[in-house]
Enzyme design. Structure first.
Site, mmCIF file in Angstrom:
data_model
loop_
_atom_site.group_PDB
_atom_site.id
_atom_site.type_symbol
_atom_site.label_atom_id
_atom_site.label_comp_id
_atom_site.label_asym_id
_atom_site.label_seq_id
_atom_site.Cartn_x
_atom_site.Cartn_y
_atom_site.Cartn_z
ATOM 1 N N ASP A 35 0.820 -1.206 0.000
ATOM 2 C CA ASP A 35 0.000 0.000 0.000
ATOM 3 C C ASP A 35 0.856 1.260 0.000
ATOM 4 O O ASP A 35 2.069 1.223 0.243
ATOM 5 C CB ASP A 35 -0.909 0.020 1.234
ATOM 6 C CG ASP A 35 -2.127 -0.878 1.090
ATOM 7 O OD1 ASP A 35 -2.397 -1.308 -0.034
ATOM 8 O OD2 ASP A 35 -2.795 -1.128 2.105
ATOM 9 N N LYS A 57 -3.544 3.286 -2.298
ATOM 10 C CA LYS A 57 -4.768 4.056 -2.383
ATOM 11 C C LYS A 57 -4.592 5.356 -1.617
ATOM 12 O O LYS A 57 -3.895 5.414 -0.605
ATOM 13 C CB LYS A 57 -5.947 3.276 -1.786
ATOM 14 C CG LYS A 57 -6.329 2.047 -2.577
ATOM 15 C CD LYS A 57 -7.467 1.304 -1.932
ATOM 16 C CE LYS A 57 -7.022 0.470 -0.769
ATOM 17 N NZ LYS A 57 -8.069 -0.413 -0.241
ATOM 18 N N MET A 171 -7.266 8.924 9.564
ATOM 19 C CA MET A 171 -7.744 9.258 8.218
ATOM 20 C C MET A 171 -8.801 10.357 8.270
ATOM 21 O O MET A 171 -9.794 10.328 7.548
ATOM 22 C CB MET A 171 -8.294 8.009 7.514
ATOM 23 C CG MET A 171 -7.294 6.876 7.420
ATOM 24 S SD MET A 171 -8.000 5.370 6.694
ATOM 25 C CE MET A 171 -9.056 4.809 8.029
#
Length: 241
Positions: A35, A57, A171
């Protein structure tokens, strides 16, 4: 001979926080699926001849959809490869690791999970913030600040405020106004200490200190960018560390 997938938590960024078991799995990999938040020092541990598949991502941008990632893991394992699925932080903490293991289980693929150190604790610690302190908080609550595409945040702010514990939002940079507004709307005191830690555990780490009332303004002034975690709680700036 059938292959295997090992889901490895790479930790929050500092290569020294990769676990011994995680490093061993990575060094023995034939295929590594990784990732965006996996640091270059950790990626450098991949065997020279290993097949490297970047499925990174970013917020609202998924160049490789989750379903396709699941298919890649199944296909590589069925081809007989020793596969490492490398994820930042801990795979089971808002990392969709559970979804990937469900897909592997349904496909009959052998798998193992190696936990990683989560940024919710490590980045805060590197920023000098203890997420619990017996004089100020008796509970810790880790919340995702990311909603499903096209949907609002699904957070019970009233319940969070009632806990009177430390709140850590992962996040949550893009959703900072909704998070601050939700906590204030649920009755949290605007003078409650708050902070953000950007690029936690990495050389470029920065800490942004504020109160809940001033956090948005201060974050804009410092141009805080993702990845960064948000911490709200009485122990910020009060615990002597």
């Amino acid at each position: 001979m059938p292959g295997k997938v090992t889901l490895v938590g790479a930790g929050p960024g500092d290569p020294g926080l990769l676990t011994v078991k995680g490093r061993a799995a990575l060094e023995g990999a034939e295929v590594v699926v990784y990732d965006r938040l996996v640091g270059p020092e950790i990626l450098a541990l991949m065997p020279e001849g290993a097949k490297k598949i970047d499925v990174g991502k970013t917020a609202s941008r998924h160049p490789v959809p989750q379903g396709q990632i699941n298919e890649v893991l199944v296909e590589e394992a069925r081809a007989g490869h020793n596969v490492v699925r490398l994820k930042g932080g801990d795979p089971f903490l808002f990392g969709r690791g559970g979804e990937e293991l469900e897909a592997l289980s349904a496909a009959g693929v052998d798998f193992e999970e190696v936990p990683g150190i989560t940024s919710a604790i490590a980045a805060a610690a590197y920023g000098g913030i203890p997420v619990t302190h017996r004089n100020y908080s008796s509970s810790l609550h880790i919340v995702t600040g990311r909603a499903k595409a096209g949907e609002p945040l699904s957070i019970d702010f009233d319940a969070l405020v009632r806990t009177r514990g430390t709140l850590v939002f992962l996040m949550g940079v893009a959703a900072l106004p909704e998070i601050v507004g939700g906590l204030l709307g649920a009755g949290m005191d605007g003078d409650t200490p708050a902070a953000m830690v950007e690029n936690g555990t990495l050389p470029g780490q920065r800490r942004c200190d504020a109160t809940l009332d001033t956090l948005e303004t201060r974050a804009r002034e410092m141009d805080i960018q993702s990845p960064a975690l948000i911490v709200v709680g009485e122990e910020i700036g009060r615990a002597h560390v």
